[in-house]
Enzyme design. Structure first.
Site: not given
Length: 562
Positions: A28-29, A44, A147, A23-25
């Site tokens: 979720t992948v 994604k 990022d 998960s990121g900003g």
């Protein structure tokens, strides 16, 4: 979303979710199976980073959706081996969040690789060129990554790098950069200072992030990471960056790249040439592999940094280009270029309400006393002071006329009341004033930022060493509306209380066997109304602690080693 015959979630009737990859900003992948083409893909799921942010920002979800889809389409048109391939975009008819179908890169991230320790400089240079190739391709299509960090760079089995996770949203309001819990959208350690200040940024902002990533990869530590996200944000805005010591031929690249004014950074083409020259070896760069600090000279002692443990290492001299301007890293900013502002107001515009309240709480515990003595007075140059330095240089020496004095060299550590006053008097003889923007005193030398004249909005950098104070070059500009940049009379500080402050710090800061002690005197971000003296202790294991005292000697903040 439907389900497959195996009862697993099925996106768009085609992509079968298998497992979450991370998960990121921006969402979720997932690892997914494309049942139409019988291959594994990365899927994604684009969602707002925090439900509280979405609720507090009307239209945020629609903005995220629009940007994610727009940039995914642009990325899909790129053909670059170091940009993750976009296969498909799923836009649900019900208006819910989109899904981006991407190449599944079988490999680990640079973040995972760095968990094993720093990378050899040749590998870092190759990594830098590959990631830069991806960024230049994206920038040419009008896409900024926003990022760039180790976790967003994957390494294929053959070692080649792939830049992933494009599309971190930038918002029109600077406050949107932090969630209601005070977490940055994106990684605070790698975000460019201008983006922290709430600016959209430009390709140069991505290049700052790449430069910081390369620094971390080569050096094995992050120079601006602090104990909390908020403290890291402050460091990104304000703290000097220690010159690298392990980066060899990469060091000149970093010194050009990690400057806080984006206009002074090289562009993509220039950076590509610099990395290519560094890869070419000593014959092109003049910096042999393993040459340590290289053109930076020795590292700048700072609370965030100590040199690698080595019985033979001793704190060396700091070159003038490190001591002057630009946050302690890279060449000084010319007087015509505004120096990055260090002030509570700048910080406040990039904080959410919660984070701002935390800062306010920290400020409220400080004394509300007035200016005290002459520490905040207008002041003027003494009538009998030395003529202000003009900047003329003596040919062949590198020294500037009129910068020295005949004050006897103090004995022992400079961190005593008598020796501090000797240092200040030496700076007065060299500059004609005791009003300074900032004064930093180590045990064997001192650095100062001194206005070029009474009421000037520019300042020069000075150095005191072996009993002599001299101007080392232009420093930068003083913002008229920045409270924590205004000069003050350093003689008005309670220097007689320094021994007691140091003794208290030795007992309370929890830094065992400190190898470095120094003080910084200036208008602190959290106490800009009154000059503050901060006493730092550091040891060879990077344990850092400091005490802050106001101009009257009262301790207003204590930050023991964590």
């Amino acid at each position: 979303m439907s389900t497959s015959e195996g009862r697993r979630p099925l996106v768009d009737g085609r992509f079968q979710l298998i497992s979450r990859l991370g998960s990121g900003g921006m969402g979720t992948v997932w690892r997914a199976r494309d049942i139409a083409l019988d291959r594994d893909v990365a899927l994604k799921e684009v969602r707002p980073p925090d439900p509280a942010v979405a609720e507090a920002t009307p239209g945020l979800a629609a903005q995220l959706r629009e940007r994610a889809v727009r940039e995914a389409r642009a990325l899909a048109r790129l053909s670059n081996p170091h940009v993750v391939t976009i296969h498909h975009i799923v836009e649900p008819q019900d208006g819910s969040h989109p899904w981006i179908v991407m190449e599944l890169v079988e490999g680990r991230s640079v973040h995972d690789r760095l968990a094993e320790g720093p990378m050899p400089v040749p590998e870092v240079l190759t990594l830098g060129r590959q990631v830069l190739s991806a960024l230049r391709a994206a920038h040419s299509a009008g896409i900024q990554h926003r990022d760039v960090k180790p976790a967003n760079i994957l390494l294929r089995p053959d070692g080649s790098a792939v830049l992933t996770d494009f599309g971190i949203a930038a918002f029109s309001e600077a406050t949107s950069r932090l969630t209601s819990t005070g977490d940055l959208i994106g990684s605070p350690e790698y975000i460019a200072p201008e983006r922290v200040r709430g600016e959209e940024g430009n390709p140069a902002s991505d290049l700052w992030s790449l430069g910081m990533l390369l620094y971390v990869a080569a050096e094995g530590h992050h120079p601006l990471r602090r104990a909390t996200g908020l403290a890291t944000v402050v460091a990104v805005l304000d703290d000097p960056i220690p010159p690298p010591v392990r980066s060899g031929a990469l060091a000149p690249v970093l010194t050009r790249l990690l400057v806080r004014d984006p206009a002074l950074r090289p562009d993509g083409a220039g950076l590509e040439q610099m990395l290519a020259d560094a890869e070419a070896g000593p014959s092109r760069t003049g910096v042999p592999e393993g040459a340590g600090p290289g053109p930076f000279g020795p590292p700048h002692p700072h609370p965030a940094y100590t040199p690698p443990a080595s019985p033979s290492w001793t704190p060396p001299t700091v070159p003038s280009h490190v001591a002057s301007g630009n946050g302690g890293f890279g060449p000084p900013l010319p007087p015509s270029v505004p120096r990055p502002r260090r002030r509570a107001a700048t910080l406040a515009v990039s904080l959410t309400l919660t984070a701002a309240v935390a800062v306010a709480a920290a400020v409220n515990v400080l004394p509300d006393g007035g200016s005290g003595s002459d520490a905040d007075g207008s002041g003027s140059r003494p009538s009998g002071g030395a003529t202000p330095v003009t900047g003329d240089r003596t040919p062949g020496t590198g020294a500037e006329k009129g910068t020295g004095d005949s004050t006897p060299a103090p004995r022992g550590s400079l961190l005593t009341p008598a020796n501090v006053r000797t240092v200040i008097e030496s700076f007065r003889k060299a500059s004609g004033t005791t009003r300074m923007k900032e004064l930093t005193i180590f045990e064997d030398y001192a650095l100062a930022e001194i206005p070029t004249r009474v009421g000037a909005k520019t300042y020069d950098a000075y150095e005191f060493r072996n009993g002599v104070a001299r101007r080392t070059g232009p420093g930068g500009t003083i913002a008229a509306d920045a409270a924590d940049e205004q000069p003050f009379d350093v003689t008005a500080m309670a220097w007689d209380g320094l021994p007691a402050l140091m003794k208290r710090g030795e007992g309370q800061l929890g830094v065992e066997r400190p190898t470095l002690r120094y003080v910084i005197v200036g208008r602190w971000t959290f106490n800009s109304d009154r000059p503050t003296l901060r006493f730092y202790l550091i040891n060879e294991y990077n344990a850092v602690g400091y005490l802050a005292a106001d101009s009257g000697g009262e301790v207003v903040a204590s930050h023991p080693s964590s």
